[in-house]
Each structure stands twice: as C-alpha cells, then as structure tokens.
Motif scaffolding. Structure first.
Motif, PDB file in Angstrom:
ATOM      1  N   SER A 481       0.829  -1.213   0.000  1.00 41.54           N
ATOM      2  CA  SER A 481       0.000   0.000   0.000  1.00 41.54           C
ATOM      3  C   SER A 481       0.861   1.259   0.000  1.00 41.54           C
ATOM      4  CB  SER A 481      -0.923   0.002   1.221  1.00 41.54           C
ATOM      5  OG  SER A 481      -0.174   0.151   2.421  1.00 41.54           O
ATOM      6  N   ASP A 528      -2.880  -7.688  -1.334  1.00 40.88           N
ATOM      7  CA  ASP A 528      -2.946  -6.919  -0.089  1.00 40.88           C
ATOM      8  C   ASP A 528      -3.528  -7.756   1.046  1.00 40.88           C
ATOM      9  OD1 ASP A 528      -1.687  -4.555  -0.463  1.00 40.88           O
ATOM     10  OD2 ASP A 528      -3.476  -3.300  -0.376  1.00 40.88           O
ATOM     11  N   ASP A 567      -3.537   0.031   5.726  1.00 40.99           N
ATOM     12  CA  ASP A 567      -4.665   0.424   4.880  1.00 40.99           C
ATOM     13  C   ASP A 567      -4.657   1.916   4.572  1.00 40.99           C
ATOM     14  OD1 ASP A 567      -5.552  -2.178   4.766  1.00 40.99           O
ATOM     15  OD2 ASP A 567      -6.979  -1.952   6.415  1.00 40.99           O
TER      16      ASP A 567
END
Length: 601
Positions: A481, A528, A567
């Motif tokens: 991310s 992810d 995140d």
C-alpha cells in the motif's frame, strides 16, 4: 434480501433438550422411514417434525434407494449422520422452493456449519486451546458476512483477522451487514446445538472452542475429514430431489469400510505394470527449514519416483500410535432380527497399510518401492506415535530393519485373515528395503514437540536453505500500500535481515522463505489481503510476540494498528525495505547439527 435465511431450521426440526433425547427422537423417525410408517398428516406436529428431520439429516430416499443415513442411525451411529450434516448442509438447498429461489437469485454459496468448524480449527492451530470464537462473532462473520455468504472460496484467514480486529475496535467491517440477513435466534441456536451435539465443541461463557481435551483418535479423524472438505453442490432452479439427496446422503458403512482396503488392493494390482525409477534417497528422511522454503514441494517432486505407491499422513498434537499403526475399534451392528450387537474390527493405520503394500510387492517378486509421507512430523509426540515401531528405524546397508518387533495378536489375525500372510511371515515384522519413510518438519510453528536425540539419529535430515529456490521468483514484484513495485525477494530479504540483527536475533528457522506466499498469490489481485493475513499475522503473532526490539513503526504495538496504518498507506516498517543490504543465509556445516538445535530457542 432480508428473507435469505427465513426457512432455516424451522421449529419443526427439534433439537430437544439434550443429545440423548435428540438421539431417541431421530432413531424413532429412522424406524418410521425404514418401516414406511410415517406419522399421519392429521398428526400435524409429528408429521412436520418427521418431514423436517428427514430433510436436514438427509434421510430422504432417492433413486428408489433408502438413504444410507437411515441404516446408520438404526445401527446406532447418529454421530456420522450429524457429521455429514455439518460437512454438507448448504445454501442453496431445496427445503422450500422459496428458499431455493431466493438463494439462487442472491448468489448465496454458503456451507455454514463446515465454515464454523474450519474457523475454530484454524483458531486452534494458531492459538492452541486458548483459541475461541464467540456466538456473536459466528453470527456476524459467517452468517452476516458478504465475503463468506456469497463466495464459497472465501479466505478464512482474512475472516479470522477481521474477528481479531473487531475484538480490539468493536467496529464491524463494511462487508459484515447484519441488516441484510434475517437469521432468527431460534434458527441460529439450532446451528450451534448441532455443533455441540457433534462432540467437536465445548462452550465456556459464550465462547466456543474445539473440545480437544476429550477428543479420541476417531474424533480427530472425523474433524479433519470435515475441515479438509471443500465440496459443494451447484444447484439450479430445476434440480430434482433425487439429485439433491444423492449428493447429501452419507456413504454406506460398507463403502466407507472398503475404501481403504480397495486402495490397497488396487495398489497391489497395479504394482506389476507400473515402472519405477531408482530411489537414490535415504529410507528414513526428514526435510526441515524455515516456513516457505519449499519442503513439501520438494518432497512432492521426489514422491513422483514412487508413482502411485505412496500414502500421506499429517501429524497433529493428538495423533496416536493406534491411528498410525492400527487398533481394534468397536462397531455397532444389527442382527437379522433387528437386535443390536457390538462388533470389534481391526483397522490398520497408514504405517501398516504401506507396510502391507511393500510386503505384498515383495511376495509377488516385483519389490516395487512404497512410500509413507509424514507431514509436520514434530506436531505430534513422535515417541508415543511410533512406539515400538521406533525399533524398526535402524536400517542396515540394504535398507532393511536391523531389528524386528513382535506383532500383536490383533495385528497377526488381521494380516493373516485379510491379506493371506502365513503365521510365520507375521510372527515378527521389520521394515523391508522397499518401504521408505519421508517427512517434513518446521520448528518455527507454535505447539511443536521436541525430538529426542535417539529418534533423530535414525533419520537423515536434509536442510532446505532460506533462499533455496529463490531464482524461480526472480522478476516477481509486489505492490504494498505504501511502496509500489518492490521485488518480492528484495522485500523478504530486507525483513529477514532486520529479524536477524542483534536486538531481535531471530533464529533462521523462523525467517521468510521464498515460497512463504505462493507464486499465484504473489501476482494475485488480492495480494494486499494475502500479505496482511499471511505475512503480517505470522510476523506479529509468531515471530515477534516475545521480542522487544523495533520492527514495526513507532506506535504500531497492536495488530489492528498495524493493519489500519497499512490500509492508510503508511510505511508500517521501522527499517528500509528497498535499499537494505539483504540477509544472506548462514552456512551450516552439518544438517544433523542444525537438527539437534531445532526448537531449542
């Protein structure tokens, strides 16, 4: 959408006050089915109970054939019918036409009881007897979880991660939508009772966990059969009752009993026709190394030398000598007059089954090689599992046991009666030189058992280095991310380097091998999720739990904080991951020396 679960476990399917009452009620209904004397429609309550029980326990006839479950119940085996319900009950189903149509329209693909049991098994594997799931969590994360309800191939590790995060934040993720599903309390309660009656679970203050303290070897066998099952019946609007109940019915006693012996017979029959390569490998062999170094893959590639002449078993903490070698087991049966009696039959374990194959091959003159693969050998107490078989592991230069052991009377009777051995051939048993024992072990896992030196001396240990096979993944990059297009080997080597620095000093057997995340997952669109549920959870829960050194960024001291930061595209690591000097594996001068130190951290 709110009617999705409207027809689940109606009041007509009574769970009674306890397991004993349930068994009596089910046996009465099975008797009514067998004698073709169901309750009259005028007896509305009894008639409804009869029909509902017949459906949920898959006791309905199909193709003109009485369901095998009816016979099992009348033979006193309600357990296997309950386990079949746990393993197979699904949405869509044909309980009512409305239930079928609604499930198909919404795209539901849920096997609820099996999913719950799989989650509890994963909790046990990761946390031992401390692992649990509450009833509220089951309701939210199984029955009200869109990622589970609408996708039978859901990621259960992600579900567990969601549960752990919910415990910390008390906030449900967006894909858990209670208002979308209408599961009544009494229906949900019946789901839980089914699992409790099965003997798999124990409840303590609303927390459900596996009742491993009272598991028998048969309980473990049945549990693993369920959690390894991924079967699913693809329904259509035109599915017939025969098609549905043919799938839902349990196997007959005879089929289940004959499967193992049939596999043995087929293997022996094929022996003459199947050529094999020379086995230039040790007879007793253990592959070990860090997670993701390709131990099972290496063993599987070498296994091909044996063709179909192999069997695989996975050890677990409650695995026993009786399961491994064989034992007598009680079996309820019915006489012709309907009177019950108990029959005891010897059931061979994987060790004895492979031994039989190897010896029959010897007798036939072909000497075809046979292999027993033991996955996760140190998850069980090997001294207890091998018992007197330990004596057979000493091999001479030809690969035959130097010493023999006396066969038990039960074993001798079975071998002579079922396989035609003479009394002299089975008075004592030893390992023939065409029987190989190969295993994998990983000391990095929680809950593994130590091996004593005497046991280890009888095996050839092969160490799979931390970077072995890494060239297969050259050129594969992953997107984090907070960092795009980083080579997977670069990332894991940076992690390994940090783990081995002085303040953390993590042993090499806990580092990250090239295949810790498999190749398909590395290039998956869901990387992810896989990265978080596999790698980050392993680092936080298993590797760094008792380490005080810095690894994650300042302030990230809980798993939920790490996931939230990730995140939010924040760098979660407290060290460079792109330009770091990579970790290089320490050389080892002796595989045996490394093996001696396994698990001593």
């Amino acid at each position: 959408m709110s009617a999705l679960y409207k027809y689940v476990f109606t009041n007509d399917f009574r769970m009674y006050n306890n397991r004993q009452e349930f068994d009596l009620g089910v046996r009465e209904i099975a008797h009514q089915i067998m004698t073709d004397h169901p309750p009259s429609p005028d007896e509305k309550s009894a008639h409804n109970v009869f029909n509902a029980t017949k459906f949920f326990l898959s006791l309905s006839s199909y193709d003109g054939h009485t369901a095998n479950g009816v016979t099992r119940i009348l033979n006193g085996d309600v357990d296997s019918v309950l386990q079949n319900l746990i393993r197979k009950f699904q949405y869509p189903n044909i309980r009512t036409n409305a239930c079928l149509q609604t499930s198909l329209d919404a795209g539901v693909e849920l096997v609820p009881l099996r999913t719950i049991l799989k989650l509890l098994y994963l909790q046990y594997i990761s946390s031992g007897t401390r692992g649990y799931i509450t009833k509220e969590e089951i309701l939210h994360f199984v029955f009200q979880n869109r990622n589970v309800v609408f996708n039978r191939n859901h990621n259960l590790l992600q579900v567990l991660q969601d549960i752990h995060q919910y415990r910390e934040t008390e906030v449900l993720p967006a894909h858990v939508t209670p208002d979308e599903f209408d599961l009544l309390d009494r229906h949900f309660s019946n789901f839980i009772k089914i699992l409790m009656y099965s003997g798999f679970l124990v409840e303590n203050s609303g927390r459900l966990s596996l009742a491993v303290g009272r598991f028998t070897e048969q309980t473990w066998t049945q549990l693993l059969k369920i959690v390894r099952d991924d079967s699913f019946l693809t329904c259509s609007r035109t599915i017939t009752e025969d098609e549905y109940f043919r799938y839902m019915d349990i196997e007959s006693d005879e089929v289940e009993e004959e499967n193992e012996e049939q596999e043995l017979e087929e293997s022996v029959e094929e022996t003459q026709d199947e050529p094999q390569a020379d086995i230039n490998k040790p007879h007793n062999r253990i592959l070990f190394g860090a997670p993701g170094t390709g131990k099972s893959f290496t063993l599987e590639e070498d296994r091909k030398l044996f063709g179909k002449k192999y069997e695989r078993v996975t050890f677990h903490p409650n695995y026993s000598y009786a399961q491994f070698v064989g034992t007598y087991k009680p079996k309820p049966k019915l006489k012709d007059n309907g009177e019950e009696y108990i029959s005891y039959e010897f059931v061979p374990g994987p060790f004895l089954r492979v031994w039989i194959q190897a010896m029959l091959s010897k007798k036939s003159g072909s000497s075809t090689n046979h292999l027993l693969i033991i996955e996760e050998i140190n998850r069980a107490n090997v001294a207890a599992v091998f018992g007197d078989v330990f004596q057979l592991l000493d091999r001479d230069g030809r690969g035959t046991s130097e010493y023999s052991i006396a066969a038990s009377e039960d074993m001798k009777d079975y071998l002579m009666k079922e396989w035609g051995f003479s009394a002299g051939e089975v008075q004592e048993i030893s390992l023939p030189n065409n029987m190989y024992l190969w295993a994998t072990m990983n000391s990095a896992d929680q809950g593994v058992y130590p091996m004593d030196t005497a046991f280890k001396r009888r095996w050839s240990f092969e160490y799979i280095g931390i970077d072995e096979g890494q060239d297969q993944l050259n050129g594969i990059t992953v997107d984090l991310s907070f960092e795009r297009e980083i080579a997977w080997n670069t990332l894991r080597k940076a992690i390994n380097k940090r783990l081995t620095e002085n303040d953390l000093n993590v042993n090499e057997d806990k580092l990250i091998g090239p295949f810790f995340i498999n190749k398909n997952d590395l290039v998956s669109e869901n990387f992810d999720s896989i990265f978080k549920s596999k790698l980050l959870m392993y680092l936080f829960e298993d590797v760094l739990k008792h380490r005080s050194g810095k690894f994650f960024a300042p302030g990230l001291n809980t798993f939920s904080k790490i996931l939230t930061a990730y995140d939010n595209k924040q760098n979660i690591f407290d060290f460079p991951i792109k330009n770091a000097i990579p970790y290089e594996a320490r050389g080892v001068t002796s595989n045996m020396l490394v093996a001696e130190n396994l698990g001593e951290e």
